[in-house]
Design a protein around this motif. Structure first.
Motif, mmCIF file in Angstrom:
data_model
loop_
_atom_site.group_PDB
_atom_site.id
_atom_site.type_symbol
_atom_site.label_atom_id
_atom_site.label_comp_id
_atom_site.label_asym_id
_atom_site.label_seq_id
_atom_site.Cartn_x
_atom_site.Cartn_y
_atom_site.Cartn_z
ATOM 1 N N SER A 67 -0.165 10.662 3.285
ATOM 2 C CA SER A 67 0.427 11.996 3.295
ATOM 3 C C SER A 67 -0.229 12.858 2.226
ATOM 4 N N GLU A 68 0.023 14.148 2.290
ATOM 5 C CA GLU A 68 -0.594 15.104 1.372
ATOM 6 C C GLU A 68 -0.226 14.869 -0.086
ATOM 7 N N ASP A 69 0.898 14.176 -0.335
ATOM 8 C CA ASP A 69 1.357 14.021 -1.714
ATOM 9 C C ASP A 69 0.913 12.704 -2.357
ATOM 10 N N VAL A 70 -0.005 11.970 -1.715
ATOM 11 C CA VAL A 70 -0.532 10.767 -2.342
ATOM 12 C C VAL A 70 -1.283 11.162 -3.610
ATOM 13 N N SER A 71 -1.193 10.349 -4.635
ATOM 14 C CA SER A 71 -1.931 10.629 -5.871
ATOM 15 C C SER A 71 -3.322 10.025 -5.789
ATOM 16 N N SER A 72 -4.215 10.492 -6.656
ATOM 17 C CA SER A 72 -5.581 9.955 -6.639
ATOM 18 C C SER A 72 -5.589 8.479 -7.018
ATOM 19 N N ALA A 73 -4.715 8.074 -7.930
ATOM 20 C CA ALA A 73 -4.644 6.665 -8.333
ATOM 21 C C ALA A 73 -4.160 5.802 -7.175
ATOM 22 N N GLN A 74 -3.145 6.287 -6.449
ATOM 23 C CA GLN A 74 -2.635 5.538 -5.298
ATOM 24 C C GLN A 74 -3.687 5.427 -4.207
ATOM 25 N N LEU A 75 -4.363 6.530 -3.931
ATOM 26 C CA LEU A 75 -5.387 6.528 -2.889
ATOM 27 C C LEU A 75 -6.527 5.591 -3.260
ATOM 28 N N THR A 118 -7.556 15.627 -4.712
ATOM 29 C CA THR A 118 -7.060 14.253 -4.788
ATOM 30 C C THR A 118 -8.124 13.272 -4.320
ATOM 31 N N MET A 119 -8.779 13.586 -3.205
ATOM 32 C CA MET A 119 -9.820 12.683 -2.705
ATOM 33 C C MET A 119 -11.001 12.621 -3.663
ATOM 34 N N SER A 123 -10.948 13.091 -6.908
ATOM 35 C CA SER A 123 -10.534 12.316 -8.079
ATOM 36 C C SER A 123 -10.458 10.830 -7.753
ATOM 37 N N ALA A 124 -9.978 10.497 -6.553
ATOM 38 C CA ALA A 124 -9.905 9.088 -6.156
ATOM 39 C C ALA A 124 -11.293 8.456 -6.142
ATOM 40 N N MET A 125 -12.288 9.213 -5.692
ATOM 41 C CA MET A 125 -13.641 8.671 -5.637
ATOM 42 C C MET A 125 -14.176 8.326 -7.025
ATOM 43 N N THR A 126 -13.768 9.082 -8.036
ATOM 44 C CA THR A 126 -14.230 8.801 -9.401
ATOM 45 C C THR A 126 -13.615 7.520 -9.954
ATOM 46 N N ARG A 127 -12.547 7.051 -9.335
ATOM 47 C CA ARG A 127 -11.871 5.832 -9.790
ATOM 48 C C ARG A 127 -12.480 4.575 -9.163
ATOM 49 N N LEU A 128 -13.388 4.759 -8.207
ATOM 50 C CA LEU A 128 -14.022 3.619 -7.555
ATOM 51 C C LEU A 128 -15.286 3.205 -8.292
ATOM 52 N N MET A 184 0.826 -1.201 0.000
ATOM 53 C CA MET A 184 0.000 0.000 0.000
ATOM 54 C C MET A 184 0.860 1.251 0.000
ATOM 55 N N THR A 185 0.365 2.308 -0.637
ATOM 56 C CA THR A 185 1.044 3.594 -0.583
ATOM 57 C C THR A 185 0.875 4.222 0.788
ATOM 58 N N GLY A 186 -0.315 4.115 1.350
ATOM 59 C CA GLY A 186 -0.585 4.658 2.667
ATOM 60 C C GLY A 186 -0.018 3.787 3.764
ATOM 61 N N SER A 187 -0.178 4.252 4.995
ATOM 62 C CA SER A 187 0.344 3.534 6.156
ATOM 63 C C SER A 187 -0.811 2.943 6.950
ATOM 64 N N VAL A 188 -0.753 1.653 7.194
ATOM 65 C CA VAL A 188 -1.758 0.977 8.004
ATOM 66 C C VAL A 188 -1.334 1.069 9.466
ATOM 67 N N LEU A 189 -2.266 1.397 10.340
ATOM 68 C CA LEU A 189 -1.978 1.628 11.751
ATOM 69 C C LEU A 189 -2.275 0.385 12.593
ATOM 70 N N ASP A 190 -1.275 -0.083 13.303
ATOM 71 C CA ASP A 190 -1.430 -1.246 14.157
ATOM 72 C C ASP A 190 -0.624 -1.022 15.436
ATOM 73 N N PRO A 191 -1.271 -0.643 16.536
ATOM 74 C CA PRO A 191 -2.721 -0.551 16.736
ATOM 75 C C PRO A 191 -3.303 0.682 16.050
ATOM 76 N N PRO A 192 -4.612 0.700 15.853
ATOM 77 C CA PRO A 192 -5.244 1.836 15.169
ATOM 78 C C PRO A 192 -5.326 3.062 16.058
ATOM 79 N N PHE A 193 -5.549 4.222 15.417
ATOM 80 C CA PHE A 193 -5.826 5.449 16.162
ATOM 81 C C PHE A 193 -7.196 5.340 16.826
ATOM 82 N N ALA A 194 -7.314 5.930 18.014
ATOM 83 C CA ALA A 194 -8.628 6.088 18.624
ATOM 84 C C ALA A 194 -9.363 7.217 17.899
#
Length: 210
Positions: free
Chosen positions: A192-200, A94-95, A97-102, A40-50
């Motif tokens: 992060s702020e620089d994620v692309s719409s395709a990556q997201l 970015t968000m 545009s990402a939604m249009t890819r779903l 994944m481009t993003g970071s998975v949280l383990d443990p998760p944020f509250a």
């Protein structure tokens, strides 16, 4: 831009330091987390944020909670403000545009919430208009600044009013991550702020498929 990024890093540092001290970020994946055999481009949280369920206010001036009013499989949350000169509009685009890819079903499983960090200027109506200008289904939220800070803090987002500007306004410093909350009301990933719409979009599809 360099100065703005420096201010954001300085503002975020105490929050991350506290999180590390309490173990909140222990085990957090770095950028490019490997999960379920996929990078994944993003970071998975383990443990998760509250997630703080204290009510904010939506565009209709009704209570809106990131716990009680987010019942989809994933909710993306971004903290920013309408007068932001650069980063906020880029991330919101970015968000959108990402939604249009779903696919239609995937889109129905994801909410996107924009929380202002400048409630003194960003009224509920203005925040709603700003959020929906990127996508009609996006949700805008505001509230007292202390409440916004309290809701943002456990998600690793620092918020504070910055320096007064020559124009008479003022800067607002805030963390620029996109945070994903799942249906169990846990903050499970961030970008992060620089994620692309395709990556997201690809990461969202992966999280939805798990």
């Amino acid at each position: 831009m360099a100065d703005a990024r420096r201010r954001l890093s300085v503002a975020l540092a105490p929050v991350l330091a506290t999180a590390l001290a309490t173990g909140l970020l222990a085990g957090c994946g770095a950028s490019g987390t490997l999960t379920a055999g996929r990078q994944m481009t993003g970071s998975v949280l383990d443990p998760p944020f509250a997630v703080d369920g204290t009510a904010l206010v939506d565009g209709d001036e009704a209570p809106f909670s990131l716990v009680d009013d987010t019942d989809r499989d994933l909710t993306l949350v971004f903290f920013g403000y309408i007068h932001c000169p650069d980063i906020c509009g880029t991330v919101m685009s970015t968000m959108a545009s990402a939604m249009t890819r779903l696919s239609e079903d995937e889109r129905a499983a994801v909410d996107v919430v924009f929380v202002t960090t400048d409630p003194a200027r960003d009224t509920p109506e203005a925040v709603n208009d700003y959020a929906t200008s990127f996508d009609p289904d996006f949700i805008g939220a505001t509230g007292p600044i202390r409440t916004i800070i309290e809701v943002a803090r456990p998600l690793g987002i620092a918020v504070e009013q910055g320096d007064k500007l020559p124009s008479g306004g003022y800067d607002v410093t805030h963390g620029t991550q996109i945070v994903a909350i799942d249906a169990d009301d846990d903050g499970i990933a961030y970008w992060s702020e620089d994620v692309s719409s395709a990556q997201l979009a690809a990461d969202l599809q992966h999280l939805l498929s798990e």
